[in-house]
Design a protein around this motif. Structure first.
Motif, PDB file in Angstrom:
ATOM      1  N   GLY A   1      -1.632  -2.252  -6.128  1.00 21.61           N
ATOM      2  CA  GLY A   1      -1.689  -0.809  -6.304  1.00 21.61           C
ATOM      3  C   GLY A   1      -2.736  -0.395  -7.308  1.00 21.61           C
ATOM      4  O   GLY A   1      -3.724   0.257  -6.987  1.00 21.61           O
TER       5      GLY A   1
ATOM      6  N   GLU B   1      -6.435  -0.062  -5.096  1.00 23.45           N
ATOM      7  CA  GLU B   1      -6.448   1.274  -4.498  1.00 23.45           C
ATOM      8  C   GLU B   1      -7.417   2.215  -5.191  1.00 23.45           C
ATOM      9  O   GLU B   1      -8.218   2.886  -4.555  1.00 23.45           O
TER      10      GLU B   1
ATOM     11  N   TRP C   1       0.869  -1.178   0.000  1.00 26.95           N
ATOM     12  CA  TRP C   1       0.000   0.000   0.000  1.00 26.95           C
ATOM     13  C   TRP C   1       0.900   1.222   0.000  1.00 26.95           C
ATOM     14  O   TRP C   1       1.958   1.225   0.637  1.00 26.95           O
ATOM     15  N   SER C   2       0.464   2.279  -0.650  1.00 25.17           N
ATOM     16  CA  SER C   2       1.340   3.440  -0.722  1.00 25.17           C
ATOM     17  C   SER C   2       1.337   4.222   0.595  1.00 25.17           C
ATOM     18  O   SER C   2       2.205   5.032   0.842  1.00 25.17           O
ATOM     19  N   SER C   3       0.347   3.984   1.461  1.00 19.77           N
ATOM     20  CA  SER C   3       0.327   4.676   2.749  1.00 19.77           C
ATOM     21  C   SER C   3      -0.615   3.960   3.696  1.00 19.77           C
ATOM     22  O   SER C   3      -1.347   3.053   3.289  1.00 19.77           O
TER      23      SER C   3
END
Ligand code: TRP
Length: 450
Positions: free
Chosen positions: A170, A174, A9-11
């Protein structure tokens, strides 16, 4: 390991969105109201809330801890963690049971989501403009009675799920949750407002949902409430463990889990607050079963101004909510196939999707040509899949997850994953994971048998 081979996950926010995307789905909008309606309203809702906070939340934390510590598919994560904890490798059964439960749930989830897709098109074409309860009842029966239509929509939904899953963490997951979940939330709020102002039966709906009568408690209703808590939070089968594997090290697990559980619960309660006033305003049965949402909401949209547009958008959002849940049901199996057989994500996603699609035909037929075929006593193929996975396998998986995390997981790993937590909170959490959650599930199991 600091990163998963499947991507990350990017964040922290993306993890929350994805996990909330997994949690919020048909379980909240379709299943919660109908099982609450079948099991006595307020008493059921109270039991469900207690299960969410005392059993569900600790297990969600435990699953996320295991996932992030292992960074692999649930099956291999368990293998890795048992080795690092000098524990019995048989705990891997958690991963295997999860793949099985995910498969069973996905098989029927796609059928019900297919109905939602069908309704999306019916709404858009104006079929339900001015609909009353007779019309809505007939429309539901004629859709679910039509084998070809049901299988067609089911296939379409499964294809979309596989397509998104194949694209990966991603790109696939997301994007879907980032914009659509907040929209769903806002639309639900608007519907509650509509029900409160125009249905004329809002109080009756609220009373049904929130007033607690002791005669409504029964062993079986308690089991169903607990099953619903597991189902709605996506717990007990490794979905959250798989998602936890992609969570950056710096994110707070307890904070994320709390946010996810709260969001999920609010969405379920809001759905109930929309659906039951409509039930009472139109003299429908609160115990109508799986058709409840599909019969009530079209009446509401049929009667409100602009209902054609709102209804279309609403069923579109329900479809997306279902997709973001469905992809989490296959994630453990996909990740495992990729690790084990070194195949591509796409190949793994397609193989699992085709199998689950095939198994799902049993559910598609449960409402028409097989509606008198009982697998368990008085349970159709659909009822059986639903009952066995939600009321038995998920809670059992939850007990095993909590027991392993609380008693057998290397304490250093536990402490490292909860690094942000103050001392007393950690103690409370440990008590919940070690005692309250597993014993709670066992008590409910015992109660339902006597
Ligand atoms: N929680 C989802 C819903 O409420 C369904 C779901 C997604 C699920 N992933 C899961 C249920 C894993 C159990 C386990 O619609």
């Amino acid at each position: 390991m600091s990163e998963s081979v499947h991507g990350m996950w990017s964040s922290r926010i993306m993890f929350i969105l994805a996990a909330a995307g997994s949690a919020v789905g048909l379980g909240n909008i379709w299943r919660f109201p109908y099982v609450a309606g079948e099991n006595g309203g307020g008493a059921f809702v109270l039991t469900y809330l207690v299960c969410i906070f005392l059993i569900g939340m600790p297990i969600m934390v435990a699953e996320t801890i295991l996932g992030r510590a292992g960074r692999k598919s649930p099956i291999n994560t368990m293998q890795d963690l048992t080795a690092r904890s000098n524990a019995w490798s048989g705990w891997q059964v958690i991963g295997w049971m999860g793949v099985l439960a995910g498969f069973m749930i996905l098989s029927y989830y796609a059928v019900i989501a297919g109905w939602a897709v069908a309704y999306l098109f019916d709404m858009a074409s104006g079929t339900f403009v001015g609909a009353d309860s007779t019309f809505a009842n007939d429309a539901f029966k004629s859709l679910t009675g039509d084998v070809w239509a049901v299988v067609g929509w089911h296939s379409l939904f499964m294809a979309c799920t596989i397509l998104i899953s194949a694209r990966g963490v991603g790109k696939g997951l997301e994007m879907t949750v980032k914009y659509l979940m907040p929209m769903l939330f806002i639309l639900l709020l608007a519907l509650v407002l509509w029900a409160a102002l125009t249905s004329g039966h809002f109080l009756e709906g609220m009373t049904f949902l929130f007033s607690i009568k002791s005669e409504d408690f029964s062993g079986d209703a308690v089991l169903v409430a607990m099953g619903q808590a597991f189902f709605t939070l996506s717990l007990g089968m490794g979905a959250i463990m798989a998602y936890g594997a992609y969570l950056p090290k710096s994110a707070s697990i307890v904070g994320s889990a709390t946010t996810i559980a709260l969001l999920d619960t609010v969405v379920a309660l809001l759905s109930g607050m929309v659906i039951f006033p409509i039930v009472f305003a139109n003299g429908l049965e609160s115990s109508a079963g799986p058709g409840l949402m599909f019969i009530t909401l079209p009446i509401a949209f049929g009667q409100m101004s602009g209902g054609q547009l709102f209804g279309t958008v609403f069923f579109l959002l329900v479809t997306f909510a279902a997709i973001t849940s469905a992809i989490s049901l296959v994630e453990p199996a996909i990740a495992w196939l990729v690790e084990k057989l070194k195949v591509s994500r796409a190949a793994a996603a397609v193989s699992i999707g085709v199998l689950a699609w095939f198994w799902g035909l049993g559910t598609a037929f449960s409402f028409n040509i097989w509606d008198d075929v009982m697998i368990l006593p008085e349970k159709t193929f659909f009822d059986t899949m639903d009952y066995v996975s939600n009321n038995i396998i998920l809670p059992l998986g939850g007990v095993l997850i909590a027991t392993f995390t609380g008693w057998f997981l290397n304490r250093a790993i536990f402490d490292e994953e909860l690094g942000d937590l103050s001392g007393w909170l950690k103690t409370v959490l440990m008590l919940l994971i070690r005692f309250v959650a597993p014993l709670g599930v066992l008590v409910v199991f015992v109660m339902s048998f006597i």
